[in-house]
Design a protein around this motif. Structure first.
Motif, PDB file in Angstrom:
ATOM      1  N   PHE A 167      16.323  25.999 -26.843  1.00  0.00           N
ATOM      2  CA  PHE A 167      15.439  25.863 -25.693  1.00  0.00           C
ATOM      3  C   PHE A 167      13.979  25.848 -26.139  1.00  0.00           C
ATOM      4  O   PHE A 167      13.172  25.044 -25.655  1.00  0.00           O
ATOM      5  N   LYS A 168      13.638  26.737 -27.092  1.00  0.00           N
ATOM      6  CA  LYS A 168      12.261  26.771 -27.589  1.00  0.00           C
ATOM      7  C   LYS A 168      11.912  25.501 -28.357  1.00  0.00           C
ATOM      8  O   LYS A 168      10.783  25.029 -28.272  1.00  0.00           O
TER       9      LYS A 168
ATOM     10  N   ILE B 144      13.107  22.536 -27.697  1.00  0.00           N
ATOM     11  CA  ILE B 144      12.942  21.483 -26.698  1.00  0.00           C
ATOM     12  C   ILE B 144      11.605  21.607 -25.980  1.00  0.00           C
ATOM     13  O   ILE B 144      10.919  20.609 -25.722  1.00  0.00           O
ATOM     14  N   THR B 145      11.218  22.834 -25.662  1.00  0.00           N
ATOM     15  CA  THR B 145       9.991  23.034 -24.885  1.00  0.00           C
ATOM     16  C   THR B 145       8.749  23.223 -25.748  1.00  0.00           C
ATOM     17  O   THR B 145       7.656  23.386 -25.208  1.00  0.00           O
TER      18      THR B 145
ATOM     19  N   SER C 158       5.301  27.663 -31.723  1.00  0.00           N
ATOM     20  CA  SER C 158       6.584  27.717 -31.016  1.00  0.00           C
ATOM     21  C   SER C 158       7.705  27.130 -31.856  1.00  0.00           C
ATOM     22  O   SER C 158       8.824  27.639 -31.852  1.00  0.00           O
TER      23      SER C 158
ATOM     24  N   GLY D  33       7.132  21.122 -27.835  1.00  0.00           N
ATOM     25  CA  GLY D  33       6.176  20.010 -27.873  1.00  0.00           C
ATOM     26  C   GLY D  33       5.493  19.946 -29.227  1.00  0.00           C
ATOM     27  O   GLY D  33       6.135  19.944 -30.270  1.00  0.00           O
TER      28      GLY D  33
END
Length: 124
Positions: free
Chosen positions: A75-76, A78-79, A86, A81
């Motif tokens: 999830f991290k 994917i989010t 991150s 960017g």
């Protein structure tokens, strides 16, 4: 993030240690010693069964935590960017998740290894 993980792991370890007496006293009554003064063979088998049960329990717990870590790392990723921090955190979490799965698999195999070395039986 590391401070939070240390607090969580400390709480998990404290909970596990506080439950240890329950596992010990769950064995029932203590049988008398054998005439030679040693521990009866039945108690050694009960201890072996308890250790195998604990290894399966902690292996399952570690596996579940590792799977959730891997899902959260995905999830991290994917989010994240273009944010390098991150992405780095996600890589670290993914690495720890994979290490957790390896540790869980080792925890599942330890009873079989010990039983084969000492000639005991493995519970299913």
């Amino acid at each position: 993030m590391r401070f939070i993980m240390k607090k969580i792991l400390t709480k998990i370890m404290a909970a596990g240690l506080s439950l240890a007496p329950i596992a010990v006293f769950a064995q029932g009554t203590i049988s008398p010693l054998t005439p030679s003064g040693g521990v009866p063979v039945a108690n050694v088998g009960a201890l072996s069964g308890l250790l195998q049960t604990l290894a399966r329990f902690f292996g399952t717990l570690i596996m579940a935590i590792a799977v959730f870590m891997i899902l959260y790392a995905a999830f991290k990723f994917i989010t994240a960017g273009d944010n390098e921090d991150s992405v780095g955190q996600a890589r670290t979490m993914l690495t720890y998740g994979v290490i957790g799965i390896v540790v869980a698999l080792i925890a599942f195999s330890i009873p079989s290894l010990v039983a084969s070395i000492f000639g005991g039986a493995v519970l299913n």
